[in-house]
Design a protein around this motif. Sequence first.
Motif, PDB file in Angstrom:
ATOM      1  N   VAL A   1      -3.613  -3.279   0.753  1.00 46.15           N
ATOM      2  CA  VAL A   1      -3.420  -2.931   2.171  1.00 46.15           C
ATOM      3  C   VAL A   1      -3.255  -4.223   2.959  1.00 46.15           C
ATOM      4  O   VAL A   1      -4.115  -5.103   2.906  1.00 46.15           O
TER       5      VAL A   1
ATOM      6  N   TYR B   1      -2.545  -4.322   9.172  1.00 44.57           N
ATOM      7  CA  TYR B   1      -3.035  -2.992   9.499  1.00 44.57           C
ATOM      8  C   TYR B   1      -4.517  -3.033   9.876  1.00 44.57           C
ATOM      9  O   TYR B   1      -4.963  -2.364  10.809  1.00 44.57           O
TER      10      TYR B   1
ATOM     11  N   THR C   1      -9.679   1.810  -5.732  1.00 41.61           N
ATOM     12  CA  THR C   1      -9.383   3.130  -5.176  1.00 41.61           C
ATOM     13  C   THR C   1     -10.414   4.176  -5.584  1.00 41.61           C
ATOM     14  O   THR C   1     -10.895   4.953  -4.754  1.00 41.61           O
TER      15      THR C   1
ATOM     16  N   GLY D   1      -4.224   3.328  -1.625  1.00 44.66           N
ATOM     17  CA  GLY D   1      -2.974   3.711  -2.266  1.00 44.66           C
ATOM     18  C   GLY D   1      -3.216   4.759  -3.332  1.00 44.66           C
ATOM     19  O   GLY D   1      -4.100   4.596  -4.173  1.00 44.66           O
TER      20      GLY D   1
ATOM     21  N   ASP E   1       4.622   3.487  -0.505  1.00 46.26           N
ATOM     22  CA  ASP E   1       4.214   2.094  -0.657  1.00 46.26           C
ATOM     23  C   ASP E   1       4.085   1.745  -2.138  1.00 46.26           C
ATOM     24  O   ASP E   1       2.999   1.454  -2.630  1.00 46.26           O
TER      25      ASP E   1
ATOM     26  N   THR F   1       2.234  -4.451  -3.528  1.00 46.31           N
ATOM     27  CA  THR F   1       2.707  -3.275  -2.800  1.00 46.31           C
ATOM     28  C   THR F   1       3.856  -3.658  -1.868  1.00 46.31           C
ATOM     29  O   THR F   1       3.944  -4.790  -1.398  1.00 46.31           O
TER      30      THR F   1
ATOM     31  N   SER G   1       4.401  -2.764   1.199  1.00 47.50           N
ATOM     32  CA  SER G   1       3.946  -3.137   2.542  1.00 47.50           C
ATOM     33  C   SER G   1       3.388  -4.552   2.566  1.00 47.50           C
ATOM     34  O   SER G   1       3.587  -5.297   3.528  1.00 47.50           O
TER      35      SER G   1
ATOM     36  N   ARG H   1       3.323   5.370  -5.799  1.00 48.69           N
ATOM     37  CA  ARG H   1       2.196   5.072  -4.905  1.00 48.69           C
ATOM     38  C   ARG H   1       2.571   5.271  -3.442  1.00 48.69           C
ATOM     39  O   ARG H   1       3.647   4.890  -2.994  1.00 48.69           O
ATOM     40  N   LYS H   2       1.655   5.881  -2.690  1.00 50.19           N
ATOM     41  CA  LYS H   2       1.784   6.029  -1.244  1.00 50.19           C
ATOM     42  C   LYS H   2       0.560   5.408  -0.587  1.00 50.19           C
ATOM     43  O   LYS H   2      -0.528   5.379  -1.176  1.00 50.19           O
ATOM     44  N   LEU H   3       0.739   4.926   0.626  1.00 53.06           N
ATOM     45  CA  LEU H   3      -0.400   4.481   1.423  1.00 53.06           C
ATOM     46  C   LEU H   3      -0.927   5.702   2.160  1.00 53.06           C
ATOM     47  O   LEU H   3      -0.187   6.369   2.888  1.00 53.06           O
TER      48      LEU H   3
END
Length: 298
Positions: A101, A105, A127, A145, A162, A242, A244, A268-270
């Motif tokens: 991350v 952010y 995670t 993620g 992401d 990642t 991002s 993978r998604k955030l």
Amino acid sequence: MDLTDIRIALVVARTGSLSAASEKLGITQPTLSKAIARLERESKIRLFERLARGMRPTELGQTFLSYAERLDLNATDLYAALRDLRQAKAGTLRLGIGQGVPDRYVISLAEATTAHGVTLDLSGGMTDSLQKAVAVGDLEFALIGLARAPSNGLKWIPIRDDPMQPMAPRSNSLTHRRESVAWSELSHARWIVPAPGTASFAEFERNFCDHRVEPPIPIVASRASTREVALAVALDAIVLITRSLAEDSQISARFRLVRPEGGWASKRKLVLVHRQGGYLSPSARKALETIRETVASS
């Protein structure tokens, strides 16, 4: 039954021993033993097996604890809601920030929340550990993620695709190729990857297996989320970053994509995760909206 005794039993079950529970709760082991004994006397069942090294729930104890956990979470939500009604706002926001991350952010969130007098209690980690902390109420929510929706009573809110992508320092010869890099060559490259047992490591191995190539043994398998980039530079190795995070100027200035034949597959998604039906304080709800707005505008 006393809610404090129930909370103690749950912590003993999660940590696996009185000594570990004592350290976590800051309560002496004799006090913990008395709480367990009271619950066993009141429930008329034996909750734990006493082992040479630690304790584990009995079969009846597991059933008891599954219901006790719901009771404990509901009590936690009730106390939090009453506190917020008394104070008009929550004083502390407890949230988790997962690997990969970007700092931008987190900084935007910190600026928005602390401006309203809210203290941030940030937890980092893998995670899986952050999801568990949210599930048991130790964190209000986490920004992590994930490739798919969790199935452990958590609600997820995807906020952007992401994917992980292989990158290497600009000095690495693989980043200067105009053509794609063969998987057989990548299998002999130096890699820094997340530790075995994580979803990201499974995705790393799956990419090679899907191309019928033996996955390489990484030179570093890391659980230290702030170290991989520095290690990749020092060791001139490929690292999974990642999308991002790769957008940050400090990363893009030092790294380039490594382009495998056919591309690198990552779903993978955030996402934001919080307990399904669990209480969210006003500051948590505001923080969720702040993160979504920050990511959408980036």
